[in-house]
Structures are given as structure tokens and as C-alpha cells.
Design an enzyme around this catalytic site. Structure first.
Site, mmCIF file in Angstrom:
data_model
loop_
_atom_site.group_PDB
_atom_site.id
_atom_site.type_symbol
_atom_site.label_atom_id
_atom_site.label_comp_id
_atom_site.label_asym_id
_atom_site.label_seq_id
_atom_site.Cartn_x
_atom_site.Cartn_y
_atom_site.Cartn_z
ATOM 1 N N GLY A 72 0.793 -1.274 0.030
ATOM 2 C CA GLY A 72 -0.149 -0.068 -0.060
ATOM 3 C C GLY A 72 0.821 1.240 0.004
ATOM 4 N N LEU A 85 7.784 0.154 -1.068
ATOM 5 C CA LEU A 85 8.458 -1.191 -0.947
ATOM 6 C C LEU A 85 9.273 -1.087 0.145
ATOM 7 C CD1 LEU A 85 8.987 -2.355 -4.527
ATOM 8 C CD2 LEU A 85 7.428 -3.343 -3.208
ATOM 9 N N GLY A 120 8.676 -1.166 3.406
ATOM 10 C CA GLY A 120 8.305 -1.297 4.542
ATOM 11 C C GLY A 120 8.782 -0.367 5.595
ATOM 12 N N TYR A 155 14.544 1.009 23.132
ATOM 13 C CA TYR A 155 15.476 1.302 21.822
ATOM 14 C C TYR A 155 15.517 2.377 20.998
ATOM 15 C CZ TYR A 155 14.161 -1.375 17.618
ATOM 16 O OH TYR A 155 13.416 -1.770 16.783
ATOM 17 N N GLU A 160 10.666 7.219 31.533
ATOM 18 C CA GLU A 160 10.193 6.035 31.200
ATOM 19 C C GLU A 160 9.423 5.399 32.404
ATOM 20 O OE1 GLU A 160 10.917 3.185 29.211
ATOM 21 O OE2 GLU A 160 9.968 2.147 30.962
ATOM 22 N N ALA A 191 7.390 7.113 21.966
ATOM 23 C CA ALA A 191 8.148 5.795 21.631
ATOM 24 C C ALA A 191 7.852 4.614 22.623
ATOM 25 C CB ALA A 191 9.752 5.991 21.156
ATOM 26 N N ASP A 250 6.647 -8.781 11.888
ATOM 27 C CA ASP A 250 6.015 -8.220 12.953
ATOM 28 C C ASP A 250 4.509 -8.615 13.259
ATOM 29 O OD1 ASP A 250 8.576 -6.832 13.128
ATOM 30 O OD2 ASP A 250 7.359 -4.916 13.182
ATOM 31 N N ALA A 293 13.807 -6.824 11.977
ATOM 32 C CA ALA A 293 13.846 -6.906 10.459
ATOM 33 C C ALA A 293 14.488 -8.142 9.975
ATOM 34 C CB ALA A 293 14.381 -5.664 9.780
ATOM 35 N N HIS A 322 44.228 -8.225 14.349
ATOM 36 C CA HIS A 322 44.822 -7.315 15.438
ATOM 37 C C HIS A 322 45.125 -6.116 14.472
ATOM 38 C CE1 HIS A 322 46.706 -5.559 18.483
ATOM 39 N NE2 HIS A 322 47.872 -4.908 17.713
HETATM 40 C C1 LIG Z 1 12.323 3.882 14.090
HETATM 41 C C2 LIG Z 1 12.473 2.432 14.110
HETATM 42 C C3 LIG Z 1 13.649 1.693 14.200
HETATM 43 C C4 LIG Z 1 13.906 0.439 13.906
HETATM 44 N N1 LIG Z 1 15.223 -0.326 13.785
HETATM 45 C C5 LIG Z 1 15.434 -1.071 13.846
HETATM 46 C C6 LIG Z 1 16.790 -1.932 13.699
HETATM 47 O O1 LIG Z 1 17.807 -1.380 13.974
HETATM 48 N N2 LIG Z 1 16.911 -3.103 13.525
HETATM 49 C C7 LIG Z 1 15.711 -4.001 13.275
HETATM 50 O O2 LIG Z 1 15.914 -5.509 13.142
HETATM 51 N N3 LIG Z 1 14.403 -3.620 13.198
HETATM 52 C C8 LIG Z 1 14.452 -2.373 13.564
HETATM 53 N N4 LIG Z 1 13.214 -1.795 13.657
HETATM 54 C C9 LIG Z 1 11.796 -2.714 13.277
HETATM 55 C C10 LIG Z 1 11.779 -3.251 12.049
HETATM 56 O O3 LIG Z 1 11.494 -1.795 11.067
HETATM 57 C C11 LIG Z 1 10.450 -4.246 11.631
HETATM 58 O O4 LIG Z 1 10.908 -5.259 12.557
HETATM 59 C C12 LIG Z 1 10.469 -4.664 10.360
HETATM 60 O O5 LIG Z 1 10.292 -3.677 9.256
HETATM 61 C C13 LIG Z 1 9.227 -5.680 10.096
HETATM 62 O O6 LIG Z 1 9.281 -5.939 8.857
HETATM 63 P P1 LIG Z 1 7.851 -6.470 8.358
HETATM 64 O O7 LIG Z 1 8.096 -7.065 6.837
HETATM 65 O O8 LIG Z 1 7.203 -7.621 9.311
HETATM 66 O O9 LIG Z 1 6.887 -5.327 8.391
HETATM 67 P P2 LIG Z 1 7.143 -3.862 7.735
HETATM 68 O O10 LIG Z 1 8.367 -3.660 7.299
HETATM 69 O O11 LIG Z 1 6.135 -2.959 8.911
HETATM 70 O O12 LIG Z 1 6.199 -3.753 6.460
HETATM 71 C C14 LIG Z 1 4.925 -4.156 6.484
HETATM 72 C C15 LIG Z 1 4.336 -3.304 5.142
HETATM 73 O O13 LIG Z 1 3.182 -3.798 4.730
HETATM 74 C C16 LIG Z 1 2.347 -2.886 4.165
HETATM 75 N N5 LIG Z 1 0.936 -3.225 4.308
HETATM 76 C C17 LIG Z 1 0.260 -3.217 5.577
HETATM 77 N N6 LIG Z 1 -1.093 -3.536 5.658
HETATM 78 C C18 LIG Z 1 -1.229 -3.595 3.949
HETATM 79 C C19 LIG Z 1 -2.462 -3.782 3.209
HETATM 80 N N7 LIG Z 1 -3.589 -4.367 3.649
HETATM 81 N N8 LIG Z 1 -2.248 -3.813 1.798
HETATM 82 C C20 LIG Z 1 -1.080 -3.792 1.499
HETATM 83 N N9 LIG Z 1 0.102 -3.311 2.136
HETATM 84 C C21 LIG Z 1 0.094 -3.249 3.387
HETATM 85 C C22 LIG Z 1 2.956 -1.814 4.887
HETATM 86 O O14 LIG Z 1 2.652 -0.375 4.156
HETATM 87 C C23 LIG Z 1 4.332 -1.803 5.188
HETATM 88 O O15 LIG Z 1 5.053 -1.488 4.007
HETATM 89 C C24 LIG Z 1 12.841 -0.465 13.754
HETATM 90 C C25 LIG Z 1 11.661 0.363 13.737
HETATM 91 C C26 LIG Z 1 11.325 1.359 13.795
HETATM 92 C C27 LIG Z 1 10.017 2.076 13.691
#
Ligand SMILES: Cc1cc2nc3c(=O)[nH]c(=O)nc-3n(C[C@H](O)[C@H](O)[C@H](O)COP(=O)(O)OP(=O)(O)OC[C@H]3O[C@@H](n4cnc5c(N)ncnc54)[C@H](O)[C@@H]3O)c2cc1C
Length: 467
Positions: free
Chosen positions: A36, A39, A41, A188, A208, A272, A314, A322, A446
Site C-alpha cells: 500500500g 516497498l 516497509g 531502544y 520511562e 516511542a 512483526d 527486520a 589485530h
Molecule cells: C524507528 C525504528 C527503528 C527500527 N530499527 C530497527 C533496527 O535497527 N533493526 C531491526 O531489526 N529492526 C528495527 N526496527 C523494526 C523493523 O523496522 C521491523 O521489525 C520490520 O520492518 C518488520 O518487517 P515486516 O516485513 O514484518 O513489516 P513492515 O516493515 O512494517 O512492512 C509491512 C508493510 O506492509 C504494508 N501493508 C500493511 N497493510 C497492508 C495492506 N492491507 N495492503 C498492502 N500493504 C500493506 C505496509 O505499508 C508496510 O510497507 C525499527 C523500527 C522503527 C520504527
């Protein structure tokens, strides 16, 4: 209505969904991915990558600032200045390169990408509202559906996002740096961004609710972070709960553990306090899937309670990271292609890109003890590591946890500058079932911070060389 058919339909193009799509296409599965927004996410657009870009820019600025004073390195800067709109453009450039790269990879592998919002019709069908003015909704049917809709930010009741109250998404694209920033949440994301904003010039206060920062991490690891926050001049209010904004809307009302009220002036308030699986607004409830708390319940193959409906990333709960989402996506694609796979990682690294960084892989000493394991634990301080001295980064340590009976390593923890890069070695040694002797007997280059990893293993064996 025109109906498109595919073998695999993926909802969500974050790290979970796009990796599943690439791997499925590599394995010859006809794949359609519906996204939506952009790409990549949360991770590429408003999460991992932009936050690390902002942290890097803030570090560089803080360093330049530092060189305006007395410098042991002999470097002097007349006046450090930052053009935050240029910083944001640079960050956006990295995001655009990476998201463009994901699009190119999907195209190269023949994945059909549909830009629009998917609504579940049933366990094989979705309707997509296309991101094109006047376009008819598209119906897509897939033999398999992977749900990869990610997570959404939790807001605070009584203090909705908007105006001064921002989420991490807005915090990653500032048009100016607020003079006073209150960060609600000492996890974090709050601390990474809080440190960055402090280095960019804000007065930062963290509130916190628990009695320590990074409450999900081992306390010993968080002590150097707490010390660094103090050194940076970040105020931390522990055991305190935010009640909302004051009547004028220019301060946050806080109540501490003793029930005392106070106000903290704020030009911006970054909330946050966590993220929750994105389960609402796209018809998921129609599938009546078994849930685990707020997440979709999955087994060790990411199967949901409905046949051929899978959930990854997630949406399937903690740890919301990620690299976990990507690993699950790759695995599900392989299972659908007929391979035998299970999601049973020995450990998933958790990294906190605060100043200093924190890494946790596998079990901490307390977790190992709770699991009934008798363990040896040893720590090696960066103060005794030559490379750390050359980087002016001697705070922190590496710690190893290994079984006493067979010396098998069950956990690594580290806190210090750039320790995120050690997470690879930590994960590999645990995943490969390494023993202390394997790491101790490996020649480590080293001078590197990695020598502290070898020394921790040597110390656990009773014969560290450099301490
Ligand atoms: C500020 C911040 C910092 C972060 N830093 C880290 C880090 O350093 N290391 C780490 O591992 N993780 C980090 N994360 C967490 C990480 O971003 C998520 O764990 C990861 O993006 C999850 O991937 P995902 O594919 O499950 O979902 P997402 O990346 O959330 O992707 C889901 C996608 O689905 C799409 N979508 C949802 N519903 C629909 C629908 N009905 N139709 C079409 N599309 C849809 C959304 O638009 C989105 O693009 C961070 C998160 C945040 C907010």
C-alpha cells in the site's frame, strides 16, 4: 470484477514480504506482492535505515562540535554548523536507493508488484484498492497467502499523535531541531532517537515508566548507556508516567513513582512506547485466525491456524526485528516450494544503536540460570583492547556465557562503540554450536574490537592474555 490468479499472494512489502517474494520467485513460484505504501516497509522507509542514517549524521555533527573545544587529537574546527534539511535529503537519498533496489530485485525475479491496499475477502482472495485515481479495485486469488503487514506505533491514550506530539516516523524527517524534546519511552527506539536529537542540539528529557532504561535488556549492559546519557546531558525520569500535555499544550504532565506531579517543557514530544502487530483495517478478522496476544499465532513454520495462510514478521509478534522478518519470509517461500524448513534459530541478535551500542545474542547469565544451565561467564573490557583505544572508545565490554559441562556457548552480550558489528560473529558461533575453545583458538585480526571476543572466550577458559 476481473480476477487475477497467482500461486503466492503476499500482503506487505516490508523486509518479511519482499524477501519472501524474491525467494519464492527464485524457486519458480508465480508471486504477486501487494504493497500500500513504499516497498521496503517500516525498515527501509521509517525504521532501521533512516534511524541509523540520522544517528550517523548526529554522531558526525557531535564530533565536529567536540573539535571546537580542546582536542587530544589535535583537530580544531572553527564552527560546526548543521543544515538539517540537507541531512534529511541525504537520508532520503539512501532510502530511495534502497527501496528502488528492492523494486529492481523484485522485477528482475519476475515478481508482480501491485501498488495498493489489500482487503481480505477470504483465505485465498483479496481486493486491492489501487493507488491510481479512478482505477477499479482489483481482485487477486492465490493458492497461498503470506500476511506480512508489519506493525504500527502505539500511541498514548490522552495524547494522540499530531501537533507537538510526534512518532518515530516524524522524528526521522525533522524540518528543524526542537529546542526541547521530551521522549516518552526509554526503550531502544526512544533512546536511539533521543541520543541523536541531543547530539543535534536539542535539550532531551526521557520519561520511562519502569525503574530503568532499556528494561528489556540485562541491567549490567544498560549501565554504560545510562552513564553516557548523563554525559550527553540527557535528563532521565524513571518510574514516571506521562499523563498528557498541560492546558497550554507546551509541557508534558508527568507523575512519578511517589505520585508527585510535575511538568516538563516540550517543543516536541516523541512518543516511542512500542509497536503492535498491524491487525486492523484490512479485513484480517474475516479469517478468524488463532491469535497470540495481539499477534497472529504461528507455528515453527509460520503457518497460521488456516491452511495455506502464513504470517511472518512483526505481524507474528516478538521479537519485532527486520532480520527475523526476512528469515521467516525466506523460510516460508522455501516451504511453499516443497522444501523442509523450520524456524528454530539458536539465537536472534538484538542490537540497540544507542551511544554506546548494545548487542544481545542468545542467553544472558540470568536467562541461562533460569533455564537450569550451569554456566561459565566471562567478560573482557574494551579498556584493555588496543583498537578501542585508537577509536577513543574504551567504555564497555564483551561477555560470553557458556555451559560449564561442555563449554558450548549459549550467549554473547556486548556494550561499546560499534559492537553492532560483532553481532555477526556472536550469531554465527551460537548457530554453529561453537565451544569456548573454538573461539579462543581462532586467530582474530589485530588490532580489532573483535579481539575482545576472543579474549572473553580465553578468559572463560581461565587464560586471557591481555588482562
Ligand atoms: C524507528 C525504528 C527503528 C527500527 N530499527 C530497527 C533496527 O535497527 N533493526 C531491526 O531489526 N529492526 C528495527 N526496527 C523494526 C523493523 O523496522 C521491523 O521489525 C520490520 O520492518 C518488520 O518487517 P515486516 O516485513 O514484518 O513489516 P513492515 O516493515 O512494517 O512492512 C509491512 C508493510 O506492509 C504494508 N501493508 C500493511 N497493510 C497492508 C495492506 N492491507 N495492503 C498492502 N500493504 C500493506 C505496509 O505499508 C508496510 O510497507 C525499527 C523500527 C522503527 C520504527
Amino acid at each position: 470484477m476481473d480476477i487475477q490468479h497467482t500461486n503466492l499472494l503476499i500482503i506487505g512489502g516490508g523486509p518479511g514480504g519482499y524477501v519472501a517474494a524474491i525467494r519464492a520467485a527464485q524457486l519458480g513460484i508465480a508471486t504477486t506482492l501487494v504493497e500500500g505504501e513504499q516497498l521496503g516497509g517500516t525498515c527501509l522507509n521509517v525504521g532501521c535505515i533512516p534511524s541509523k542514517a540520522l544517528i550517523h549524521a548526529a554522531d558526525a555533527f557531535a564530533q565536529a562540535h567536540h573539535f571546537m573545544g580542546d582536542s587530544t587529537l589535535g583537530i580544531h574546527v572553527e564552527k560546526a554548523r548543521i543544515d538539517i534539511s540537507q541531512t534529511v535529503r541525504w537520508k532520503d537519498g539512501i532510502v530511495a536507493r534502497l527501496t528502488g533496489g528492492v523494486g529492481a530485485l523484485l522485477k528482475k525475479h519476475g515478481v508482480k508488484v501491485v501498488k495498493g491496499w489489500a482487503q481480505i475477502v477470504d483465505g485465498k482472495t483479496v481486493d486491492v484498492t489501487l493507488d491510481k485515481p479512478g482505477a477499479e479495485p482489483m481482485r487477486i486469488q492465490g493458492e497461498h497467502i503470506i500476511l506480512a503487514t508489519g506493525s504500527v506505533e502505539l500511541g498514548l491514550p490522552g495524547m494522540p499523535f499530531g501537533g507537538r506530539v510526534i512518532s518515530s516516523t516524524q522524528a526521522l524527517s525533522p524540518d528543524k531541531i526542537p529546542a526541547k524534546l521530551v521522549v516518552v519511552g526509554g526503550g531502544y527506539i526512544g533512546l536511539e532517537l533521543g541520543c541523536a536529537y541531543r547530539k543535534l542540539g536539542s535539550d532531551v528529557t526521557v520519561v520511562e515508566a519502569q525503574d530503568r532504561i532499556l528494561p528489556l535488556y540485562d541491567e549490567e549492559l544498560t549501565k554504560p548507556v545510562a552513564a553516557s546519557l548523563r554525559k550527553l546531558g540527557i535528563q532521565v525520569h524513571l518510574g514516571s508516567k506521562v499523563q498528557g500535555l498541560n492546558a497550554a499544550g507546551d509541557a508534558v504532565r508527568v507523575v512519578d513513582a511517589n505520585g508527585r506531579d510535575s511538568e516538563i517543557a516540550a517543543d516536541q514530544v516523541l512518543v516511542a512506547i512500542g509497536r503492535v502487530p498491524h491487525t486492523h483495517g484490512w479485513g484480517l478478522e474475516k479469517l478468524m485466525l488463532a491469535m497470540q496476544g495481539r499477534a497472529v499465532k504461528v507455528d515453527d513454520q509460520c503457518r497460521t491456524s488456516m491452511r495455506n495462510v502464513w504470517a511472518i514478521g512483526d505481524l507474528s509478534g516478538e521479537p519485532m526485528l527486520a532480520h527475523r522478518a526476512m528469515a521467516q519470509g525466506e523460510m516460508v517461500a522455501e516451504i511453499i516450494s516443497g522444501k523442509r524448513r523450520h524456524f528454530v534459530p539458536a539465537a536472534i541478535a538484538a542490537v540497540c544503536f544507542t551511544d554506546p551500542e548494545v548487542v544481545v545474542v542468545g542467553q544472558t547469565p540470568a536467562e541461562a540460570a533460569k533455564a537450569g544451565l550451569e554456566c561459565i561467564t566471562a567478560q573482557f573490557p574494551f579498556a584493555a583492547n588496543g583498537r578501542a583505544m585508537t577509536l577513543e572508545a574504551t567504555d564497555g565490554f564483551v561477555r560470553v556465557v557458556a555451559r560449564r559441562d561442555n563449554h558450548r556457548i549459549v550467549g554473547w552480550q556486548a556494550v561499546g562503540a560499534a559492537v553492532s558489528e560483532l553481532s555477526t560473529a556472536f550469531s554465527q558461533s551460537i548457530e554453529m554450536g561453537a565451544c569456548l575453545e573454538d573461539v579462543a583458538g581462532t586467530i582474530h585480526a589485530h588490532p580489532t574490537l573483535g579481539e575482545a571476543v576472543q579474549e572473553a572466550a580465553l578468559r572463560a577458559l581461565g587464560h586471557a592474555l591481555h588482562i
